[in-house]
Design a protein around this motif. Structure first.
Motif, short mmCIF file in Angstrom:
data_model
loop_
_atom_site.label_atom_id
_atom_site.label_comp_id
_atom_site.label_asym_id
_atom_site.label_seq_id
_atom_site.Cartn_x
_atom_site.Cartn_y
_atom_site.Cartn_z
N LYS A 2 -0.59 5.20 3.03
CA LYS A 2 -1.95 4.95 2.54
C LYS A 2 -1.98 3.68 1.67
O LYS A 2 -0.95 3.22 1.19
N GLY A 3 -3.20 3.16 1.49
CA GLY A 3 -3.38 1.98 0.65
C GLY A 3 -2.88 2.26 -0.76
O GLY A 3 -3.06 3.35 -1.28
N SER A 4 -2.25 1.28 -1.41
CA SER A 4 -1.60 1.53 -2.69
C SER A 4 -2.60 1.80 -3.81
O SER A 4 -2.25 2.35 -4.84
N ASP A 5 -3.89 1.41 -3.62
CA ASP A 5 -4.85 1.65 -4.69
C ASP A 5 -5.50 3.03 -4.58
O ASP A 5 -6.37 3.37 -5.36
N MET A 6 -5.08 3.84 -3.61
CA MET A 6 -5.60 5.19 -3.45
C MET A 6 -4.65 6.17 -4.13
O MET A 6 -3.45 6.16 -3.87
N LYS A 7 -5.18 7.00 -5.05
CA LYS A 7 -4.33 8.01 -5.69
C LYS A 7 -4.55 9.35 -5.00
O LYS A 7 -5.67 9.80 -4.83
N THR A 8 -3.46 9.98 -4.61
CA THR A 8 -3.55 11.25 -3.89
C THR A 8 -2.89 12.36 -4.68
O THR A 8 -1.73 12.24 -5.09
N ILE A 70 -12.83 16.22 4.36
CA ILE A 70 -12.16 15.68 5.55
C ILE A 70 -11.18 16.71 6.09
O ILE A 70 -10.32 17.21 5.35
N VAL A 71 -11.35 17.05 7.37
CA VAL A 71 -10.48 18.04 8.01
C VAL A 71 -9.65 17.33 9.07
O VAL A 71 -10.20 16.64 9.94
N ILE A 72 -8.33 17.48 8.99
CA ILE A 72 -7.45 16.83 9.97
C ILE A 72 -7.23 17.80 11.13
O ILE A 72 -6.79 18.94 10.94
N SER A 92 -5.02 8.61 11.13
CA SER A 92 -3.82 8.52 10.29
C SER A 92 -4.21 8.63 8.81
O SER A 92 -5.39 8.55 8.46
N ILE A 93 -3.21 8.75 7.95
CA ILE A 93 -3.47 8.81 6.50
C ILE A 93 -4.13 7.51 6.05
O ILE A 93 -5.04 7.51 5.23
N ASP A 94 -3.71 6.41 6.63
CA ASP A 94 -4.34 5.11 6.34
C ASP A 94 -5.82 5.12 6.67
O ASP A 94 -6.66 4.64 5.89
#
Ligand SMILES: NC(=O)c1ccc[n+]([C@@H]2O[C@H](COP(=O)([O-])OP(=O)(O)OC[C@H]3O[C@@H](n4cnc5c(N)ncnc54)[C@H](OP(=O)(O)O)[C@@H]3O)[C@@H](O)[C@H]2O)c1
Length: 175
Positions: A2-8, A70-72, A92-94
């Motif tokens: 994922k993008g580095s500015d996204m906190k999960t 969001i449902v995968i 994808s997660i991205d």
């Protein structure tokens, strides 16, 4: 990745031996806290796997309010039913991170189950883990992480008693 500015943040309830559901998907032992609903609304995005979505539907807690849900899933019939605020995706997660960031949201809550948790962990896409440990030992079921995932070192950030014997541990994932 994922993008580095996204906190999960992964947010889950477990038994003391690390199950998120018992045999036959039993989650009657899980005490939902208002904190979870508030946390989801505050962060604005929750992500879950299709089996967790089905469970949330059973307990009438889907969709989570005031949030992008969001449902995968690989299920094309569900993907076709996506709306503005309820998205079914095999992305994808991205791609999931981009859906969130396109709306100006930079925090995601991953809500299980075990399959999706390991999908995020093995893609190095979890920054923080919050676990509500319930006072129960389960004989089997779904684990916090299922399938294949790497050894991962955590730093305990906070530990507190939150409700009727439930201890909440908050960990930072060391990357
Ligand atoms: N205690 C807690 O806090 C807690 C929280 C959440 C869930 N749970 C429990 O956990 C259990 C569900 O966990 P689970 O591990 O069995 O299932 P899950 O992670 O909720 O969902 C797995 C499903 O997601 C879809 N999926 C997974 N990876 C995908 C990918 N890369 N692309 C597209 N689709 C993908 C697949 O469904 P399809 O192939 O069918 O699309 C897969 O079968 C339930 O019993 C639930 O109640 C407990």
């Amino acid at each position: 990745m994922k993008g580095s500015d996204m906190k999960t943040t992964l947010f889950m309830a477990t038994s003391i031996n690390g199950y998120v559901a018992g045999v036959n998907d039993d989650t009657d032992w899980v005490k939902d806290t208002e904190e979870l609903y508030d946390f989801v609304a505050e962060k604005g995005v929750c992500v879950m796997g299709k089996r967790t979505y089905e469970d949330c539907m059973k307990y009438n807690v889907f969709p989570y309010k005031n949030a992008l849900n969001i449902v995968i899933t690989h299920d094309k019939s569900l993907i076709d039913k996506s709306t503005k605020d309820i998205i079914f995706t095999d992305g994808s997660i991205d791609q999931i991170s981009k859906i969130a960031s396109d709306r100006g949201l930079n925090e995601i809550i991953v809500m299980g189950g075990g399959n999706i948790n390991s999908y995020f962990l093995k893609n190095n896409a979890i920054d923080e883990i919050v676990i509500d440990i319930h006072p129960i030992v389960l004989s089997g079921g779904i684990r916090l992480f299922e399938d294949v995932f790497p050894n991962t070192t955590l730093e305990l950030v906070e530990s507190k008693l939150i409700l009727e014997g439930i201890v909440q541990n908050r960990y930072k994932v060391i990357k």
